[in-house]
Scaffold this motif. Structure first.
Motif: not given
Length: 352
Positions: A188, A201, A203, A220, A222, A330, A334, A337
């Protein structure tokens, strides 16, 4: 045209004091610093016997008996302790110290924010050791992108399908989140270094019957808009021999492609040689000779950049805590998510 594969060295390197003497210091930090010609002035670890053994093996002249004794040194500090220990260690350093923190920057975004704010309050020149972006293969890919050898980027894919010896990292066992924050965070961060932050994102992380860790497999996606597809498929439990094991980082554009083999991950920690291959649209493929490997050579770059920035030789501290916070954000996205449900399937309408 030759591609950049190493970060420039500081003109007057300062000595380094390493805090923490775990496996990563033995396998990567000390070999990298010896290769670069950086002087390691001393080691500190609460386990003094371990520190003394490592110091004898690497001819480090001093083992400190306390964190305060180590912090009094006129040196650059390399904090290679577990992230939960970083705030206490930072609080022991003199204001204005120059420091490199082992990744991750805490175990979650709240911890990363605490570290960021502490560094700012104490005036520390602080960076995080996100070193994959400094590896010869990733520096070369970044240089190829800058030179427009790949054209407008259309694809970035990380595919990891292999066996990772998680027993080498027992400190991860109690952590509620493992794979993204302790492993895929490298990818990442490297992706951020190439193309910046995504707008969103998707994930999912999974455990495995063979592991007591919370999660060791991840998918994942992006979101970089409609032109650039970015995805990561990570499986640390492909225990079926070498034939279909894989550790690949692919960056593809409208006119060219770069594919890197992350050799250290295959039969870690022994590993295999890293590889980098480039091809224009339509081929042929050309292997780029590499000047070093992710382990240990990439560990030179963050320290070189930190020392050059502190001396006014580099204008930008690439993995400064403010930038590292963005990588942690980030990671946090994730994990958030991962808690959200997927889009449900439409249901069929039934007629009466």
């Amino acid at each position: 045209m030759a591609l950049q594969q190493a970060w420039p060295m500081p003109s007057a390197p300062r000595p380094i004091v390493i805090i923490g003497t775990g496996g990563i210091v033995k396998d990567a930090h000390l070999p990298a610093y010896r290769k670069a010609g950086f002087a390691v002035a001393g080691l500190y670890d609460p386990d003094t016997a371990r520190a003394e053994t490592l110091a004898a093996e690497w001819n480090v002249p001093r083992v400190f008996r306390s964190i305060d004794e180590a912090a009094a040194s006129d040196a650059v500090f390399d904090i290679a302790a577990p992230p939960v220990a970083h705030p206490d260690i930072l609080n022991c350093l003199r204001e204005g110290s120059t420091v490199l923190l082992q990744k991750p920057m805490g175990l979650d975004l709240a911890a990363a924010t605490e570290i960021h704010d502490m560094c700012a309050a104490r005036g520390l020149i602080a960076a995080v050791n996100f070193q994959l972006r400094f590896s010869p293969m990733m520096l070369a890919i970044a240089d190829a992108i800058r030179g427009n050898q790949l054209g407008a980027l259309t694809e970035i894919e990380v595919h990891i399908n292999l066996v990772t010896p998680w027993h080498l990292f027992p400190h991860l066992e109690p952590n509620p989140q493992v794979e993204i924050v302790s492993h895929s965070i490298h990818y990442l961060d490297a992706i951020r270094a190439l193309v910046g932050n995504p707008s969103g994102v998707f994930a999912r992380s999974f455990g495995h019957p063979d592991s007591a860790l919370a999660d060791t497999r991840t998918s994942m996606i992006l979101d970089y808009g409609r032109e650039l597809r970015v995805l990561l498929s990570i499986n640390h439990h492909h225990d079926f021999g070498r034939r279909f094991a894989d550790a690949q980082f692919r960056v593809e554009g409208a006119s060219g492609v770069a594919v890197a083999k992350l050799g250290v991950l295959l039969d870690y920690p022994t590993g295999e040689p890293d590889e980098l291959w480039l091809a224009p649209k339509g081929g042929p493929w050309t292997q780029v000779p590499l000047s070093g490997a992710w382990f240990p050579d990439a560990f030179i770059g963050p320290m070189a950049n930190l020392q050059r920035f502190a001396a006014g030789e580099d204008a930008t501290l690439l993995t400064a805590v403010a930038d590292a916070w963005q990588t942690m954000a980030l990671v946090e996205a994730c994990y958030l998510s991962n808690t959200q449900p997927g889009t449900p399937l439409p249901s069929m309408r039934t007629s009466n």
